[in-house]
Design a protein around this motif. Structure first.
Motif, PDB file in Angstrom:
ATOM      1  N   UNK A  67     -16.950 -69.007   0.113  1.00 45.90           N
ATOM      2  CA  UNK A  67     -17.432 -68.474  -1.164  1.00 45.90           C
ATOM      3  C   UNK A  67     -17.787 -66.997  -1.038  1.00 45.90           C
ATOM      4  N   UNK A  68     -17.764 -66.327  -2.182  1.00 47.91           N
ATOM      5  CA  UNK A  68     -18.347 -64.993  -2.270  1.00 47.91           C
ATOM      6  C   UNK A  68     -19.848 -65.163  -2.489  1.00 47.91           C
ATOM      7  N   UNK A  69     -20.674 -64.376  -1.803  1.00 46.32           N
ATOM      8  CA  UNK A  69     -22.122 -64.539  -1.989  1.00 46.32           C
ATOM      9  C   UNK A  69     -22.547 -64.149  -3.399  1.00 46.32           C
ATOM     10  N   UNK A  70     -23.539 -64.850  -3.911  1.00 48.38           N
ATOM     11  CA  UNK A  70     -24.138 -64.504  -5.198  1.00 48.38           C
ATOM     12  C   UNK A  70     -25.315 -63.581  -4.904  1.00 48.38           C
ATOM     13  N   UNK A  71     -25.223 -62.331  -5.341  1.00 52.00           N
ATOM     14  CA  UNK A  71     -26.249 -61.333  -5.035  1.00 52.00           C
ATOM     15  C   UNK A  71     -27.339 -61.372  -6.109  1.00 52.00           C
ATOM     16  N   UNK A  72     -28.551 -61.707  -5.687  1.00 54.45           N
ATOM     17  CA  UNK A  72     -29.702 -61.766  -6.587  1.00 54.45           C
ATOM     18  C   UNK A  72     -30.612 -60.575  -6.295  1.00 54.45           C
ATOM     19  N   UNK A 124     -22.312 -72.926  -3.358  1.00 53.06           N
ATOM     20  CA  UNK A 124     -21.197 -73.233  -4.253  1.00 53.06           C
ATOM     21  C   UNK A 124     -21.710 -74.015  -5.459  1.00 53.06           C
ATOM     22  N   UNK A 125     -22.650 -73.415  -6.213  1.00 57.33           N
ATOM     23  CA  UNK A 125     -23.320 -74.157  -7.286  1.00 57.33           C
ATOM     24  C   UNK A 125     -22.840 -73.733  -8.671  1.00 57.33           C
ATOM     25  N   UNK A 183     -25.952 -67.539 -14.048  1.00 61.45           N
ATOM     26  CA  UNK A 183     -24.899 -68.551 -14.136  1.00 61.45           C
ATOM     27  C   UNK A 183     -23.906 -68.351 -12.996  1.00 61.45           C
ATOM     28  N   UNK A 184     -23.604 -69.426 -12.302  1.00 59.23           N
ATOM     29  CA  UNK A 184     -22.658 -69.376 -11.187  1.00 59.23           C
ATOM     30  C   UNK A 184     -21.349 -70.012 -11.616  1.00 59.23           C
TER      31      UNK A 184
END
Length: 256
Positions: free
Chosen positions: A130-135, A186-187, A214-215
């Motif tokens: 996955x590509x990381x989700x940057x918060x 992966x959510x 939102x992912x």
């Protein structure tokens, strides 16, 4: 106790002994990952330990392995495992390194075990790249005179503390700062997160505030396949239009 009872007991003991013998020397293959997740960041490396136990009949034979990473179509990813082949010692861990593919999708690490060049067993480990989700959260101290050097914070996602998200922050002289966290997951769907300080950090705007994000699905393999199908259909349509005969209506009649 009659003879029939003794006979039944003897058979039971024999069965237990046979079971213990069989399970004690049964071939066994394992793949262990140095972590408790099967979701990995793209283009990174992950370490695995493989192990195979020879049965008694093969104890003096040569044990080797072949390893590869395949996508959902069964295609092998080039240079994804190092080493991809080698010799093992029965019952001893052997470390291999997997390079996570750059394309977000689902993959499988496949390890086959060969005894004297004959394939005996195969083990698999499925994972998602996955590509990381940057918060990111912006912070501001209500009182710029507060001593806010290197105070610690954690990210909480959907109410769960992310143990690997610990960050230390030093606020600027004007009392502002920011903190980010790469969520490897992966959510698909809606999620909520916030940042909480470790201990007392004074009055800081931005802490404990809930944010919604939102992912989307990280697996682009289906999208790529659909795009390819659409392209093929467009090419077929273009060829048919190009080859379609043009009706000849002849020259227009001249007027007298």
């Amino acid at each position: 106790m009659n003879k029939a009872s003794y006979g039944i007991m003897a058979l039971a003991v024999l069965a237990v002994c046979c079971f213990a013998f069989a399970t004690g020397f049964e071939s066994d293959a394992t793949i262990d990952h140095d972590g408790d997740t099967d979701v990995f960041k793209i283009s990174t490396t992950e370490t695995f330990k493989i192990n195979y136990v020879l049965d008694e009949a093969d104890a003096d034979k040569t044990l080797k392995f072949n390893a590869k990473v395949v996508n959902r179509a069964g295609e092998t990813m080039a240079n994804a495992v190092s080493p991809s082949t080698g010799t093992l010692t029965s019952g001893e861990d052997y470390t291999i390194t997997v390079t996570v593919p750059a394309n977000p999708a689902k993959y499988t690490l496949v390890v086959e075990y060969l005894v004297d060049s004959e394939k005996k067993s195969e083990d698999k480990f499925a994972f998602t790249a996955v590509k990381p989700i940057v918060l990111t959260v912006n912070l501001k101290a209500d009182d710029v005179t507060l001593n806010l050097e290197d105070f610690g914070v954690y990210f909480y996602i959907d109410g769960e503390k992310m143990e690997d998200s610990y960050k230390t922050i030093t606020m600027k002289s004007n009392g502002t700062g920011s903190v980010s966290y790469d969520w490897i997951a992966d959510p698909v769907g809606e999620h909520r997160f916030c940042v909480k300080a470790v201990g007392d950090s004074g009055l800081i705007t931005g802490l404990d505030e809930e944010h919604i994000f939102y992912a989307e699905d990280n697996d682009y393999s289906l999208v790529t396949a659909l795009a390819f199908i659409v392209l093929i259909l467009l090419l077929i349509y273009a060829v048919r239009v190009y080859r379609k005969p043009v009706k000849n209506f002849g020259k227009p009649k001249s007027r007298r």
